[in-house]
Design an enzyme around this catalytic site. Sequence first.
Site, PDB file in Angstrom:
ATOM      1  N   TYR A  77     -48.575  25.308-108.510  1.00  0.00           N
ATOM      2  CA  TYR A  77     -49.779  25.871-109.140  1.00  0.00           C
ATOM      3  C   TYR A  77     -49.419  26.321-110.566  1.00  0.00           C
ATOM      4  O   TYR A  77     -48.613  27.233-110.759  1.00  0.00           O
ATOM      5  CB  TYR A  77     -50.350  27.063-108.353  1.00  0.00           C
ATOM      6  CG  TYR A  77     -50.875  26.707-106.964  1.00  0.00           C
ATOM      7  CD1 TYR A  77     -51.056  25.389-106.574  1.00  0.00           C
ATOM      8  CD2 TYR A  77     -51.198  27.704-106.050  1.00  0.00           C
ATOM      9  CE1 TYR A  77     -51.538  25.065-105.305  1.00  0.00           C
ATOM     10  CE2 TYR A  77     -51.685  27.384-104.782  1.00  0.00           C
ATOM     11  CZ  TYR A  77     -51.850  26.062-104.420  1.00  0.00           C
ATOM     12  OH  TYR A  77     -52.322  25.753-103.166  1.00  0.00           O
ATOM     13  N   PRO A 111     -62.463  26.840 -98.773  1.00  0.00           N
ATOM     14  CA  PRO A 111     -63.532  27.123 -97.802  1.00  0.00           C
ATOM     15  C   PRO A 111     -64.926  27.012 -98.418  1.00  0.00           C
ATOM     16  O   PRO A 111     -65.904  26.877 -97.693  1.00  0.00           O
ATOM     17  CB  PRO A 111     -63.233  28.565 -97.362  1.00  0.00           C
ATOM     18  CG  PRO A 111     -62.487  29.174 -98.513  1.00  0.00           C
ATOM     19  CD  PRO A 111     -61.648  28.041 -99.060  1.00  0.00           C
ATOM     20  N   ARG A 170     -65.240  25.752-112.271  1.00  0.00           N
ATOM     21  CA  ARG A 170     -64.133  24.846-111.946  1.00  0.00           C
ATOM     22  C   ARG A 170     -64.530  23.387-112.168  1.00  0.00           C
ATOM     23  O   ARG A 170     -63.754  22.611-112.691  1.00  0.00           O
ATOM     24  CB  ARG A 170     -63.688  25.056-110.493  1.00  0.00           C
ATOM     25  CG  ARG A 170     -62.505  24.177-110.145  1.00  0.00           C
ATOM     26  CD  ARG A 170     -62.066  24.338-108.711  1.00  0.00           C
ATOM     27  NE  ARG A 170     -61.456  25.631-108.459  1.00  0.00           N
ATOM     28  CZ  ARG A 170     -60.973  26.004-107.277  1.00  0.00           C
ATOM     29  NH1 ARG A 170     -61.027  25.167-106.257  1.00  0.00           N
ATOM     30  NH2 ARG A 170     -60.431  27.198-107.112  1.00  0.00           N
ATOM     31  N   GLN A 223     -67.234  37.830-107.814  1.00  0.00           N
ATOM     32  CA  GLN A 223     -67.016  36.735-106.843  1.00  0.00           C
ATOM     33  C   GLN A 223     -66.198  37.235-105.657  1.00  0.00           C
ATOM     34  O   GLN A 223     -66.526  36.979-104.499  1.00  0.00           O
ATOM     35  CB  GLN A 223     -66.248  35.577-107.493  1.00  0.00           C
ATOM     36  CG  GLN A 223     -67.073  34.686-108.394  1.00  0.00           C
ATOM     37  CD  GLN A 223     -66.273  33.480-108.894  1.00  0.00           C
ATOM     38  OE1 GLN A 223     -65.147  33.240-108.478  1.00  0.00           O
ATOM     39  NE2 GLN A 223     -66.862  32.729-109.794  1.00  0.00           N
TER      40      GLN A 223
HETATM   41  N1  LIG Z   1     -52.578  23.468 -99.402  1.00  0.00           N
HETATM   42  C1  LIG Z   1     -53.293  22.848-100.295  1.00  0.00           C
HETATM   43  O1  LIG Z   1     -53.127  21.650-100.562  1.00  0.00           O
HETATM   44  C2  LIG Z   1     -54.338  23.624-101.046  1.00  0.00           C
HETATM   45  C3  LIG Z   1     -55.279  22.956-101.856  1.00  0.00           C
HETATM   46  C4  LIG Z   1     -56.234  23.736-102.496  1.00  0.00           C
HETATM   47  C5  LIG Z   1     -56.249  25.121-102.336  1.00  0.00           C
HETATM   48  N2  LIG Z   1     -55.289  25.723-101.563  1.00  0.00           N
HETATM   49  C6  LIG Z   1     -55.255  27.206-101.377  1.00  0.00           C
HETATM   50  O2  LIG Z   1     -56.525  27.690-100.977  1.00  0.00           O
HETATM   51  C7  LIG Z   1     -56.991  28.651-101.924  1.00  0.00           C
HETATM   52  C8  LIG Z   1     -58.492  28.642-101.982  1.00  0.00           C
HETATM   53  O3  LIG Z   1     -58.933  27.335-102.367  1.00  0.00           O
HETATM   54  P1  LIG Z   1     -60.088  27.196-103.425  1.00  0.00           P
HETATM   55  O4  LIG Z   1     -59.796  28.025-104.638  1.00  0.00           O
HETATM   56  O5  LIG Z   1     -60.350  25.740-103.610  1.00  0.00           O
HETATM   57  O6  LIG Z   1     -61.297  27.890-102.622  1.00  0.00           O
HETATM   58  P2  LIG Z   1     -62.874  27.757-102.754  1.00  0.00           P
HETATM   59  O7  LIG Z   1     -63.408  29.001-102.158  1.00  0.00           O
HETATM   60  O8  LIG Z   1     -63.342  26.472-102.163  1.00  0.00           O
HETATM   61  O9  LIG Z   1     -63.169  27.705-104.322  1.00  0.00           O
HETATM   62  C9  LIG Z   1     -62.901  28.809-105.116  1.00  0.00           C
HETATM   63  C10 LIG Z   1     -63.581  28.680-106.479  1.00  0.00           C
HETATM   64  O10 LIG Z   1     -64.992  28.645-106.341  1.00  0.00           O
HETATM   65  C11 LIG Z   1     -65.607  29.507-107.306  1.00  0.00           C
HETATM   66  N3  LIG Z   1     -66.160  30.658-106.560  1.00  0.00           N
HETATM   67  C12 LIG Z   1     -65.564  31.372-105.574  1.00  0.00           C
HETATM   68  N4  LIG Z   1     -66.356  32.341-105.110  1.00  0.00           N
HETATM   69  C13 LIG Z   1     -67.502  32.255-105.807  1.00  0.00           C
HETATM   70  C14 LIG Z   1     -68.703  32.994-105.783  1.00  0.00           C
HETATM   71  N5  LIG Z   1     -68.882  34.016-104.943  1.00  0.00           N
HETATM   72  N6  LIG Z   1     -69.692  32.627-106.641  1.00  0.00           N
HETATM   73  C15 LIG Z   1     -69.535  31.587-107.501  1.00  0.00           C
HETATM   74  N7  LIG Z   1     -68.408  30.862-107.587  1.00  0.00           N
HETATM   75  C16 LIG Z   1     -67.386  31.185-106.735  1.00  0.00           C
HETATM   76  C17 LIG Z   1     -64.482  29.945-108.257  1.00  0.00           C
HETATM   77  O11 LIG Z   1     -64.302  28.963-109.273  1.00  0.00           O
HETATM   78  P3  LIG Z   1     -64.978  29.048-110.748  1.00  0.00           P
HETATM   79  O12 LIG Z   1     -65.430  30.455-110.995  1.00  0.00           O
HETATM   80  O13 LIG Z   1     -63.887  28.611-111.659  1.00  0.00           O
HETATM   81  O14 LIG Z   1     -66.106  28.057-110.701  1.00  0.00           O
HETATM   82  C18 LIG Z   1     -63.273  29.903-107.339  1.00  0.00           C
HETATM   83  O15 LIG Z   1     -62.052  29.765-108.019  1.00  0.00           O
HETATM   84  C19 LIG Z   1     -56.260  28.248-103.224  1.00  0.00           C
HETATM   85  O16 LIG Z   1     -56.180  29.288-104.156  1.00  0.00           O
HETATM   86  C20 LIG Z   1     -54.887  27.903-102.670  1.00  0.00           C
HETATM   87  O17 LIG Z   1     -54.156  29.072-102.387  1.00  0.00           O
HETATM   88  C21 LIG Z   1     -54.357  24.992-100.909  1.00  0.00           C
END
Ligand SMILES: NC(=O)c1ccc[n+]([C@@H]2O[C@H](COP(=O)([O-])OP(=O)(O)OC[C@H]3O[C@@H](n4cnc5c(N)ncnc54)[C@H](OP(=O)(O)O)[C@@H]3O)[C@@H](O)[C@H]2O)c1
Length: 321
Positions: A58, A212, A231, A291
């Site tokens: 990351y 999620p 994002r 958020q």
């Molecule tokens: N193992 C793997 O291959 C893998 C891959 C991906 C992720 N992960 C892990 O899983 C974690 C979570 O994944 P993710 O960040 O993709 O989760 P996600 O919940 O699907 O997306 C999070 C993004 O959505 C936006 N967001 C979140 N809450 C919001 C809200 N209440 N209102 C409006 N926008 C909102 C933000 O981006 P913006 O504000 O920038 O739009 C935030 O960074 C990662 O940090 C990492 O630790 C692991």
Amino acid sequence: MSDMTYRPLGRCGTKVSAFSLGGWTTFGGSITDEAFTREILHAAYEAGVNFFDIADVYAIGAAETIMGKALADLPRRNLVISSKCYWPMSEDVNDRGLSRKHIFESVEASLKRIGTDYLDILFCHRYDEETPLEETVRAMDDLVRQGKVLYWGTSEWTGAQLRSAHAIADDRHAYGPQVEQPQYNLLVRGKVEDDVQPAAEDLGMGLVVWSPLASGLLTGKYDDAVPDDSRLARIDWLREQLFEGEGRDKVRAMTEIAEGAGCTRTQLALAWAAAQPGISSVILGATSLPQLEENLGAAAVEITDEVRSALNALFPSVAGT
Ligand SMILES: NC(=O)c1ccc[n+]([C@@H]2O[C@H](COP(=O)([O-])OP(=O)(O)OC[C@H]3O[C@@H](n4cnc5c(N)ncnc54)[C@H](OP(=O)(O)O)[C@@H]3O)[C@@H](O)[C@H]2O)c1
């Protein structure tokens, strides 16, 4: 009072918060301000989050550095900190994968960047077709015995790969993987439900799930357009994959179910994931305090049978996805 609950990682003693916080694309990436990072991580901790998910790759080490600094003034014993290895960290032929050499060198570098003596969990960030599985299992077992890693895990491995790792570990009285980290959300459910979750349950493993909110799609923020500071505005391949797909129509249709449940779509999607079988933790991503606050509100949302049926009808589980 916090609504946070704590769950074991499968059949093991250590418990993680049902909602955790990760750093992919955010900390050290789109967010480079140390004070702001600290504010978000500490707010999560104050709300009961004890599990923080990082990876070497990351922001090529920068997430480990900035999150490590932010976590440094919290009691280490109260934290479950993970990192990962597998993805290339440089052009070097050995600076990648799950060889004994890379795993050992990677964990040393991660410990230094995070500023800790041990990782609670080290994930194999994908399956490595080029390294014998036995080599990886033995390297992980050695790290556990050295105390540098308390548990090891996998990410995006199939049920068969998890079973093979456990068979090798059992044969050699070695520690097998304790937790798998798959993508899991209302739009991407098939592989987990048909293959990974049943294997994890048999093997006594926990599941901590990523994206999620499908990178934010399930919040509804992309219903009409891609907001500038988001994002999908920043990452072209994600925009192509998510904004153009049929997901947005379903997300719009989800509004009514969320209203009926008395919460936002974001909270409904997160609470649904946390209520699914075998889930130890739902890893949140957040780029602002509002958020984070909205997302943590999911801990108070109850998924009734009626709501679950409505979500299953709108977002059916599709085999192979
Ligand atoms: N193992 C793997 O291959 C893998 C891959 C991906 C992720 N992960 C892990 O899983 C974690 C979570 O994944 P993710 O960040 O993709 O989760 P996600 O919940 O699907 O997306 C999070 C993004 O959505 C936006 N967001 C979140 N809450 C919001 C809200 N209440 N209102 C409006 N926008 C909102 C933000 O981006 P913006 O504000 O920038 O739009 C935030 O960074 C990662 O940090 C990492 O630790 C692991």
